[in-house]
Design a protein around this motif. Structure first.
Motif, PDB file in Angstrom:
ATOM      1  N   ASN A 174      20.898  -6.386 -18.735  1.00 30.64           N
ATOM      2  CA  ASN A 174      19.757  -6.443 -17.805  1.00 30.64           C
ATOM      3  C   ASN A 174      19.871  -5.808 -16.633  1.00 30.64           C
ATOM      4  OD1 ASN A 174      18.425  -7.845 -20.075  1.00 30.64           O
ATOM      5  ND2 ASN A 174      18.973  -9.552 -19.143  1.00 30.64           N
ATOM      6  N   SER A 175      19.232  -5.675 -15.550  1.00 32.52           N
ATOM      7  CA  SER A 175      18.992  -4.869 -14.264  1.00 32.52           C
ATOM      8  C   SER A 175      20.240  -3.719 -14.084  1.00 32.52           C
ATOM      9  CB  SER A 175      19.579  -6.387 -13.388  1.00 32.52           C
ATOM     10  OG  SER A 175      18.507  -7.101 -13.391  1.00 32.52           O
ATOM     11  N   LEU A 176      19.943  -2.891 -15.197  1.00 28.43           N
ATOM     12  CA  LEU A 176      21.026  -1.757 -15.204  1.00 28.43           C
ATOM     13  C   LEU A 176      20.878  -0.895 -14.024  1.00 28.43           C
ATOM     14  CD1 LEU A 176      20.723  -1.043 -18.761  1.00 28.43           C
ATOM     15  CD2 LEU A 176      22.915  -1.513 -17.840  1.00 28.43           C
ATOM     16  N   LYS A 177      22.039  -0.492 -13.497  1.00 31.15           N
ATOM     17  CA  LYS A 177      22.229   0.269 -12.369  1.00 31.15           C
ATOM     18  C   LYS A 177      22.823   1.869 -12.706  1.00 31.15           C
ATOM     19  CE  LYS A 177      23.675  -3.811  -9.741  1.00 31.15           C
ATOM     20  NZ  LYS A 177      24.876  -4.401  -8.909  1.00 31.15           N
ATOM     21  N   PRO A 178      22.424   2.722 -12.092  1.00 34.73           N
ATOM     22  CA  PRO A 178      23.056   4.095 -12.232  1.00 34.73           C
ATOM     23  C   PRO A 178      24.612   4.075 -12.541  1.00 34.73           C
ATOM     24  CG  PRO A 178      21.410   4.047 -10.640  1.00 34.73           C
ATOM     25  CD  PRO A 178      21.695   2.747 -10.793  1.00 34.73           C
ATOM     26  N   GLN A 179      25.416   3.339 -11.706  1.00 37.79           N
ATOM     27  CA  GLN A 179      26.694   3.144 -11.993  1.00 37.79           C
ATOM     28  C   GLN A 179      27.170   2.470 -13.134  1.00 37.79           C
ATOM     29  OE1 GLN A 179      25.023   2.060  -9.449  1.00 37.79           O
ATOM     30  NE2 GLN A 179      25.802   0.179  -8.391  1.00 37.79           N
ATOM     31  N   ASP A 180      26.272   1.786 -13.969  1.00 38.51           N
ATOM     32  CA  ASP A 180      26.402   1.294 -15.441  1.00 38.51           C
ATOM     33  C   ASP A 180      26.623   2.480 -16.197  1.00 38.51           C
ATOM     34  OD1 ASP A 180      24.366  -1.526 -14.375  1.00 38.51           O
ATOM     35  OD2 ASP A 180      26.710  -1.389 -14.507  1.00 38.51           O
ATOM     36  N   THR A 181      26.269   3.655 -16.125  1.00 39.41           N
ATOM     37  CA  THR A 181      26.119   4.766 -16.810  1.00 39.41           C
ATOM     38  C   THR A 181      27.663   5.030 -17.408  1.00 39.41           C
ATOM     39  OG1 THR A 181      24.563   5.742 -15.866  1.00 39.41           O
ATOM     40  CG2 THR A 181      25.801   7.376 -17.379  1.00 39.41           C
ATOM     41  N   ALA A 182      27.856   5.195 -18.527  1.00 41.01           N
ATOM     42  CA  ALA A 182      29.243   5.206 -19.239  1.00 41.01           C
ATOM     43  C   ALA A 182      29.248   5.075 -20.690  1.00 41.01           C
ATOM     44  CB  ALA A 182      30.218   4.072 -18.784  1.00 41.01           C
ATOM     45  N   VAL A 183      30.337   5.605 -21.406  1.00 38.52           N
ATOM     46  CA  VAL A 183      30.463   5.281 -22.712  1.00 38.52           C
ATOM     47  C   VAL A 183      31.117   3.877 -22.917  1.00 38.52           C
ATOM     48  CG1 VAL A 183      31.564   6.094 -25.034  1.00 38.52           C
ATOM     49  CG2 VAL A 183      30.846   7.829 -23.104  1.00 38.52           C
ATOM     50  N   TYR A 184      30.254   3.072 -23.848  1.00 38.94           N
ATOM     51  CA  TYR A 184      30.857   1.818 -24.013  1.00 38.94           C
ATOM     52  C   TYR A 184      31.543   1.655 -25.489  1.00 38.94           C
ATOM     53  CZ  TYR A 184      28.124   0.282 -19.807  1.00 38.94           C
ATOM     54  OH  TYR A 184      27.754  -0.086 -18.629  1.00 38.94           O
ATOM     55  N   TYR A 185      32.367   0.987 -25.362  1.00 41.06           N
ATOM     56  CA  TYR A 185      33.261   0.738 -26.629  1.00 41.06           C
ATOM     57  C   TYR A 185      33.373  -0.666 -27.258  1.00 41.06           C
ATOM     58  CZ  TYR A 185      34.850   5.533 -25.529  1.00 41.06           C
ATOM     59  OH  TYR A 185      34.841   6.884 -25.346  1.00 41.06           O
ATOM     60  N   CYS A 186      33.513  -1.018 -28.254  1.00 41.96           N
ATOM     61  CA  CYS A 186      33.497  -2.016 -28.865  1.00 41.96           C
ATOM     62  C   CYS A 186      35.046  -2.340 -29.180  1.00 41.96           C
ATOM     63  CB  CYS A 186      32.722  -2.261 -30.217  1.00 41.96           C
ATOM     64  SG  CYS A 186      32.832  -3.735 -31.187  1.00 41.96           S
ATOM     65  N   TYR A 187      35.493  -3.526 -29.313  1.00 39.55           N
ATOM     66  CA  TYR A 187      36.963  -3.854 -29.387  1.00 39.55           C
ATOM     67  C   TYR A 187      37.045  -4.725 -30.181  1.00 39.55           C
ATOM     68  CZ  TYR A 187      41.480  -5.813 -27.964  1.00 39.55           C
ATOM     69  OH  TYR A 187      42.581  -6.203 -28.297  1.00 39.55           O
ATOM     70  N   ALA A 188      38.138  -4.919 -30.821  1.00 43.04           N
ATOM     71  CA  ALA A 188      38.201  -6.232 -31.818  1.00 43.04           C
ATOM     72  C   ALA A 188      39.683  -6.338 -31.974  1.00 43.04           C
ATOM     73  CB  ALA A 188      37.614  -6.030 -33.304  1.00 43.04           C
ATOM     74  N   MET A 189      40.048  -7.656 -31.899  1.00 39.69           N
ATOM     75  CA  MET A 189      41.562  -7.776 -32.052  1.00 39.69           C
ATOM     76  C   MET A 189      41.712  -8.728 -33.223  1.00 39.69           C
ATOM     77  SD  MET A 189      44.409  -9.661 -29.649  1.00 39.69           S
ATOM     78  CE  MET A 189      43.842 -11.421 -29.863  1.00 39.69           C
ATOM     79  N   ILE A 190      42.283  -8.680 -34.220  1.00 36.45           N
ATOM     80  CA  ILE A 190      42.488  -8.948 -35.453  1.00 36.45           C
ATOM     81  C   ILE A 190      43.967  -9.642 -35.707  1.00 36.45           C
ATOM     82  CG2 ILE A 190      42.499  -8.865 -38.093  1.00 36.45           C
ATOM     83  CD1 ILE A 190      40.485  -6.767 -37.710  1.00 36.45           C
TER      84      ILE A 190
END
Length: 116
Positions: A83-99
């Motif tokens: 929520n309340s996103l800002k221009p500086q939140d612009t990025a590629v977002y990656y999901c991560y999982a540790m098994i």
């Protein structure tokens, strides 16, 4: 083979909201930590938020209460409500999982662009 697939990225105006989803699949019994990271060109990948199997949450300082991470362990899903996103939140977002006792895994990334 473990696979993480993100969805939900896109273009949003400043102040807007997006929800990212990540589905984990493959031959595993359980996932310990699930997390969201982000990366912009020329910068290191940084953690946004993480949640472990007991539900303990951690957020990077820049989140400032705007994002919420959650997971559905039964479905092997993790979400990031932003929520309340800002221009500086612009990025590629990656999901991560540790098994546990296996390895760490990454999704292919989803682009989030915050622009008017």
């Amino acid at each position: 083979q473990v696979r993480l697939v993100e969805s939900g990225g896109g273009v949003v105006q400043p102040g807007g909201s997006l929800t990212l989803s990540c589905a984990a699949s493959g031959g595993f019994t359980n996932i310990d930590v699930m997390a969201w990271y982000r990366q912009t060109p020329g910068k290191r990948r940084e953690v946004v938020a993480r949640i472990d199997s007991s539900g303990r949450l951690e957020y990077n300082d820049f989140v400032e209460g705007r994002f919420t991470i959650s997971r559905d362990s039964a479905k092997n899903m993790v979400y990031l409500q932003m929520n309340s996103l800002k221009p500086q939140d612009t990025a590629v977002y990656y999901c991560y999982a540790m098994i546990p006792d296996v390895d760490n895994y990454w999704g292919q990334g989803t682009q989030v662009t915050v622009s008017s």
